[in-house]
Design a protein around this motif. Structure first.
Motif, PDB file in Angstrom:
ATOM      1  N   TYR A 193       0.833  -1.188   0.000  1.00 44.07           N
ATOM      2  CA  TYR A 193       0.000   0.000   0.000  1.00 44.07           C
ATOM      3  C   TYR A 193       0.876   1.249   0.000  1.00 44.07           C
ATOM      4  O   TYR A 193       1.749   1.405   0.853  1.00 44.07           O
ATOM      5  CB  TYR A 193      -0.935  -0.013   1.209  1.00 44.07           C
ATOM      6  N   VAL A 194       0.616   2.117  -0.982  1.00 48.02           N
ATOM      7  CA  VAL A 194       1.428   3.325  -1.162  1.00 48.02           C
ATOM      8  C   VAL A 194       0.508   4.504  -1.457  1.00 48.02           C
ATOM      9  O   VAL A 194      -0.704   4.348  -1.610  1.00 48.02           O
ATOM     10  CB  VAL A 194       2.433   3.149  -2.322  1.00 48.02           C
ATOM     11  N   HIS A 195       1.114   5.687  -1.546  1.00 50.64           N
ATOM     12  CA  HIS A 195       0.422   6.865  -2.048  1.00 50.64           C
ATOM     13  C   HIS A 195       1.066   7.240  -3.381  1.00 50.64           C
ATOM     14  O   HIS A 195       2.296   7.236  -3.501  1.00 50.64           O
ATOM     15  CB  HIS A 195       0.534   8.037  -1.071  1.00 50.64           C
ATOM     16  N   VAL A 196       0.221   7.572  -4.368  1.00 53.57           N
ATOM     17  CA  VAL A 196       0.714   7.975  -5.684  1.00 53.57           C
ATOM     18  C   VAL A 196      -0.009   9.257  -6.096  1.00 53.57           C
ATOM     19  O   VAL A 196      -1.067   9.586  -5.560  1.00 53.57           O
ATOM     20  CB  VAL A 196       0.473   6.877  -6.745  1.00 53.57           C
ATOM     21  N   PRO A 197       0.536  10.002  -7.050  1.00 53.53           N
ATOM     22  CA  PRO A 197      -0.166  11.198  -7.528  1.00 53.53           C
ATOM     23  C   PRO A 197      -1.511  10.839  -8.138  1.00 53.53           C
ATOM     24  O   PRO A 197      -1.682   9.755  -8.703  1.00 53.53           O
ATOM     25  CB  PRO A 197       0.792  11.759  -8.588  1.00 53.53           C
ATOM     26  N   ALA A 198      -2.469  11.744  -8.036  1.00 52.54           N
ATOM     27  CA  ALA A 198      -3.732  11.564  -8.749  1.00 52.54           C
ATOM     28  C   ALA A 198      -3.420  11.411 -10.234  1.00 52.54           C
ATOM     29  O   ALA A 198      -2.577  12.142 -10.764  1.00 52.54           O
ATOM     30  CB  ALA A 198      -4.648  12.755  -8.512  1.00 52.54           C
ATOM     31  N   PRO A 199      -4.059  10.463 -10.932  1.00 53.56           N
ATOM     32  CA  PRO A 199      -3.711  10.212 -12.349  1.00 53.56           C
ATOM     33  C   PRO A 199      -3.777  11.453 -13.227  1.00 53.56           C
ATOM     34  O   PRO A 199      -2.946  11.632 -14.118  1.00 53.56           O
ATOM     35  CB  PRO A 199      -4.737   9.160 -12.775  1.00 53.56           C
ATOM     36  N   ALA A 200      -4.772  12.318 -13.001  1.00 55.19           N
ATOM     37  CA  ALA A 200      -4.895  13.518 -13.839  1.00 55.19           C
ATOM     38  C   ALA A 200      -3.717  14.456 -13.620  1.00 55.19           C
ATOM     39  O   ALA A 200      -3.193  15.051 -14.571  1.00 55.19           O
ATOM     40  CB  ALA A 200      -6.212  14.230 -13.535  1.00 55.19           C
ATOM     41  N   ARG A 201      -3.271  14.589 -12.379  1.00 52.38           N
ATOM     42  CA  ARG A 201      -2.093  15.430 -12.107  1.00 52.38           C
ATOM     43  C   ARG A 201      -0.842  14.825 -12.738  1.00 52.38           C
ATOM     44  O   ARG A 201       0.014  15.543 -13.267  1.00 52.38           O
ATOM     45  CB  ARG A 201      -1.907  15.596 -10.596  1.00 52.38           C
ATOM     46  N   TYR A 202      -0.738  13.507 -12.667  1.00 53.71           N
ATOM     47  CA  TYR A 202       0.420  12.825 -13.261  1.00 53.71           C
ATOM     48  C   TYR A 202       0.469  13.101 -14.767  1.00 53.71           C
ATOM     49  O   TYR A 202       1.543  13.407 -15.316  1.00 53.71           O
ATOM     50  CB  TYR A 202       0.315  11.322 -12.994  1.00 53.71           C
ATOM     51  N   ALA A 203      -0.679  12.988 -15.446  1.00 56.46           N
ATOM     52  CA  ALA A 203      -0.711  13.171 -16.897  1.00 56.46           C
ATOM     53  C   ALA A 203      -0.330  14.594 -17.293  1.00 56.46           C
ATOM     54  O   ALA A 203       0.485  14.811 -18.204  1.00 56.46           O
ATOM     55  CB  ALA A 203      -2.107  12.822 -17.432  1.00 56.46           C
ATOM     56  N   VAL A 204      -0.913  15.595 -16.612  1.00 54.53           N
ATOM     57  CA  VAL A 204      -0.601  16.988 -16.930  1.00 54.53           C
ATOM     58  C   VAL A 204       0.864  17.289 -16.610  1.00 54.53           C
ATOM     59  O   VAL A 204       1.553  17.975 -17.371  1.00 54.53           O
ATOM     60  CB  VAL A 204      -1.544  17.935 -16.158  1.00 54.53           C
ATOM     61  N   HIS A 205       1.354  16.761 -15.500  1.00 56.90           N
ATOM     62  CA  HIS A 205       2.754  16.970 -15.116  1.00 56.90           C
ATOM     63  C   HIS A 205       3.703  16.395 -16.166  1.00 56.90           C
ATOM     64  O   HIS A 205       4.742  16.999 -16.483  1.00 56.90           O
ATOM     65  CB  HIS A 205       2.999  16.323 -13.752  1.00 56.90           C
ATOM     66  N   LYS A 206       3.370  15.236 -16.707  1.00 57.90           N
ATOM     67  CA  LYS A 206       4.221  14.637 -17.736  1.00 57.90           C
ATOM     68  C   LYS A 206       4.275  15.498 -18.994  1.00 57.90           C
ATOM     69  O   LYS A 206       5.324  15.582 -19.657  1.00 57.90           O
ATOM     70  CB  LYS A 206       3.717  13.229 -18.082  1.00 57.90           C
ATOM     71  N   LEU A 207       3.167  16.139 -19.359  1.00 58.25           N
ATOM     72  CA  LEU A 207       3.187  17.058 -20.496  1.00 58.25           C
ATOM     73  C   LEU A 207       4.187  18.189 -20.240  1.00 58.25           C
ATOM     74  O   LEU A 207       4.953  18.567 -21.130  1.00 58.25           O
ATOM     75  CB  LEU A 207       1.800  17.666 -20.713  1.00 58.25           C
ATOM     76  N   ILE A 208       4.163  18.705 -19.022  1.00 61.30           N
ATOM     77  CA  ILE A 208       5.020  19.841 -18.690  1.00 61.30           C
ATOM     78  C   ILE A 208       6.497  19.448 -18.724  1.00 61.30           C
ATOM     79  O   ILE A 208       7.314  20.105 -19.383  1.00 61.30           O
ATOM     80  CB  ILE A 208       4.648  20.400 -17.305  1.00 61.30           C
ATOM     81  N   ILE A 209       6.847  18.378 -18.020  1.00 58.39           N
ATOM     82  CA  ILE A 209       8.282  18.056 -17.915  1.00 58.39           C
ATOM     83  C   ILE A 209       8.833  17.490 -19.221  1.00 58.39           C
ATOM     84  O   ILE A 209      10.045  17.528 -19.443  1.00 58.39           O
ATOM     85  CB  ILE A 209       8.569  17.093 -16.745  1.00 58.39           C
ATOM     86  N   SER A 210       7.956  16.983 -20.104  1.00 59.73           N
ATOM     87  CA  SER A 210       8.447  16.502 -21.399  1.00 59.73           C
ATOM     88  C   SER A 210       9.093  17.629 -22.190  1.00 59.73           C
ATOM     89  O   SER A 210      10.018  17.405 -22.976  1.00 59.73           O
ATOM     90  CB  SER A 210       7.307  15.883 -22.210  1.00 59.73           C
ATOM     91  N   ARG A 211       8.614  18.865 -21.986  1.00 56.85           N
ATOM     92  CA  ARG A 211       9.153  20.008 -22.709  1.00 56.85           C
ATOM     93  C   ARG A 211      10.432  20.532 -22.070  1.00 56.85           C
ATOM     94  O   ARG A 211      11.089  21.409 -22.638  1.00 56.85           O
ATOM     95  CB  ARG A 211       8.105  21.140 -22.777  1.00 56.85           C
ATOM     96  N   ARG A 212      10.795  20.026 -20.894  1.00 54.39           N
ATOM     97  CA  ARG A 212      12.017  20.469 -20.228  1.00 54.39           C
ATOM     98  C   ARG A 212      13.168  19.500 -20.461  1.00 54.39           C
ATOM     99  O   ARG A 212      14.274  19.719 -19.986  1.00 54.39           O
ATOM    100  CB  ARG A 212      11.763  20.634 -18.728  1.00 54.39           C
ATOM    101  N   ARG A 213      12.892  18.415 -21.170  1.00 56.66           N
ATOM    102  CA  ARG A 213      13.947  17.447 -21.486  1.00 56.66           C
ATOM    103  C   ARG A 213      14.486  17.712 -22.894  1.00 56.66           C
ATOM    104  O   ARG A 213      13.756  18.177 -23.772  1.00 56.66           O
ATOM    105  CB  ARG A 213      13.415  16.025 -21.394  1.00 56.66           C
ATOM    106  N   LEU A 224       5.822  11.571 -22.803  1.00 49.82           N
ATOM    107  CA  LEU A 224       4.711  11.856 -23.705  1.00 49.82           C
ATOM    108  C   LEU A 224       3.815  10.643 -23.886  1.00 49.82           C
ATOM    109  O   LEU A 224       2.585  10.763 -23.937  1.00 49.82           O
ATOM    110  CB  LEU A 224       5.242  12.324 -25.064  1.00 49.82           C
ATOM    111  N   HIS A 225       4.429   9.471 -23.959  1.00 46.61           N
ATOM    112  CA  HIS A 225       3.628   8.261 -24.139  1.00 46.61           C
ATOM    113  C   HIS A 225       2.754   7.988 -22.916  1.00 46.61           C
ATOM    114  O   HIS A 225       1.574   7.644 -23.040  1.00 46.61           O
ATOM    115  CB  HIS A 225       4.538   7.065 -24.416  1.00 46.61           C
ATOM    116  N   GLN A 226       3.333   8.152 -21.725  1.00 48.98           N
ATOM    117  CA  GLN A 226       2.548   7.951 -20.510  1.00 48.98           C
ATOM    118  C   GLN A 226       1.416   8.970 -20.418  1.00 48.98           C
ATOM    119  O   GLN A 226       0.280   8.625 -20.056  1.00 48.98           O
ATOM    120  CB  GLN A 226       3.454   8.044 -19.279  1.00 48.98           C
ATOM    121  N   ALA A 227       1.713  10.227 -20.741  1.00 55.97           N
ATOM    122  CA  ALA A 227       0.678  11.260 -20.719  1.00 55.97           C
ATOM    123  C   ALA A 227      -0.435  10.939 -21.700  1.00 55.97           C
ATOM    124  O   ALA A 227      -1.625  11.078 -21.390  1.00 55.97           O
ATOM    125  CB  ALA A 227       1.301  12.624 -21.046  1.00 55.97           C
ATOM    126  N   GLU A 228      -0.064  10.497 -22.874  1.00 54.95           N
ATOM    127  CA  GLU A 228      -1.040  10.196 -23.921  1.00 54.95           C
ATOM    128  C   GLU A 228      -2.005   9.091 -23.494  1.00 54.95           C
ATOM    129  O   GLU A 228      -3.227   9.215 -23.654  1.00 54.95           O
ATOM    130  CB  GLU A 228      -0.285   9.782 -25.190  1.00 54.95           C
TER     131      GLU A 228
END
Length: 403
Positions: A193-213, A224-228
């Motif tokens: 049992y763990v805590h993870v980010p809410a899926p919607a926050r995870y998806a939006v966050h991945k869009l953001i950091i993809s542009r910083r790589r 990008l694939h995970q966000a998609e």
């Protein structure tokens, strides 16, 4: 004395047997999970997460982020994740610094916890401050990173997580990701049992950091694939969560909006369009969304009674078409046959393409990668074309006397 005079004893005994049966059933279910498409971490990764959980990392509000967290969304959202997007040998744990200070409890030192699982674990000197460690590595490519939201400075200096007895690397945008985490289960052993980010926050966050790589960086494609995958699933299963997460991030200002929109533009058309439909934003906010035409050949499709022509947007082809009714009602088709309607299209091509350009960024998406001009569109979007023609051409509107 045993028997009827000790009912609580028998109840506790029965509860123990039931608990063991549930554990065995849970084990059997978890070991069969790969057969039904639910991802699970590599065994050594699972053992490390289990040790961190026993030490109290998640009880003390640590949040599992990264690809291992992404794996848990398969069960949470009921979807099949492509195996390539779930492979990792890294474990990322995040915690708010203020939470770590005020929580009033501590785990054993992280390095001590990790060495109980794998004695080869060693601290990795931080790039900014070599005297401190925010990561720990072991043989076989294993790595555990500790992260915390930054304080809006650019120093990048490690920050202390008192509750976890380790330093952590501060990162931009992380506060958005780990706010309001959700409970989840990592599929290892009887389940962790763990805590993870809410899926919607995870998806939006991945869009953001993809542009910083950097361009061509493997992690960028993985982001990008995970966000998609998540965006498409959330638009169907949790549309309110997706809309809320998008709006919260978008309202944080230009430094958030730009990478969100740029990241969205790199997704496949289907994922991109379902996001636009969900968030209710015009597609015109996306740079490069405008249709362009390079005089492609036009063809008559007898099966649908339309004239087809191809445009391009965001580097992809868009299959455009105009209906027979639109040609007959507004463009004076020369006769009812194929030749007459093709001739009407060719005579009015520039105007029809302008109508397609006007409709593309604003009208609802009927089918990703396609656009159909109906007879009702001609009048509506012709007005839009005329209204915007002076601005697009860069000329001032002509006075009535010169018309």
């Amino acid at each position: 004395m045993l028997g009827p005079r000790r009912p609580n004893f028998w109840k506790r005994s029965s509860d123990t047997r039931n608990s063991r049966r549930r554990t065995r059933a849970s084990d059997a279910c978890l070991y069969s999970c790969p057969l039904v498409g639910l991802p699970r971490p590599a065994a050594e990764i699972g053992e490390i997460i289990a040790a961190l959980a026993r030490a109290g990392v998640f009880r003390l509000r640590g949040v599992l982020v990264g690809t291992i967290a992404y794996q848990t969304y398969a069960a949470m959202l009921g979807l099949r994740l492509p195996s390539a997007s779930t492979i990792t040998m890294d474990i990322d744990i995040a915690q708010f610094t203020n939470v770590s200070i005020t929580i009033g409890d501590r785990t054993a030192p992280v390095l001590e916890v990790l060495k109980k699982v794998n004695k080869s674990f060693r601290p990795v000197s931080n790039v900014v401050d070599g005297r401190r460690a925010t990561s720990y590595s072991a043989t076989g490519g294993l790595r555990v990173d500790f992260l915390t939201p930054d304080d809006h400075t650019e120093t990048g200096r490690p920050r202390k997580l008192l509750a976890l007895q380790t330093d952590a690397q501060p990162l931009h945008f992380l506060d958005f990701l780990i706010r309001d985490p959700e409970p989840a289960v990592v599929l290892h052993g009887a389940g962790i049992y763990v805590h993870v980010p809410a899926p919607a926050r995870y998806a939006v966050h991945k869009l953001i950091i993809s542009r910083r790589r950097p361009e061509g960086f493997a992690k960028r494609d993985k982001d990008l694939h995970q966000a998609e995958v998540l965006l498409a699933a959330l638009a169907e299963k949790r549309p309110h969560d997706l809309k809320s997460a998008w709006e919260e991030a978008y309202e944080r200002g230009p430094k958030w909006r730009q990478p969100m929109i740029e990241g969205l533009g790199l997704l496949e058309p289907l994922a991109r369009y379902v996001v636009f439909d969900n968030i209710g934003a015009p597609r015109s906010i996306l740079p490069g969304i405008d249709l362009s035409f390079d005089n492609p050949p036009a063809r008559y499709d007898f099966s649908r009674d339309i004239v087809t022509f191809v445009g391009k947007a965001l580097g992809s082809s868009v299959n455009c078409a105009i209906s027979r009714e639109a040609l007959d009602d507004h463009f004076g088709s020369d006769g009812p046959g194929q030749e007459g309607r093709l001739e009407a299209f060719l005579k009015n091509r520039s105007r029809i393409e302008a109508i397609a350009r006007a409709k593309s960024p604003s009208a609802p998406v009927e089918e990703p990668g396609s656009l159909l001009i109906r007879t009702s569109d001609v009048g509506h979007f012709s007005q839009h074309v005329l209204a915007n023609k002076p601005r697009e051409s860069g000329k001032r509107p002509a006075s009535p006397k010169r018309q």
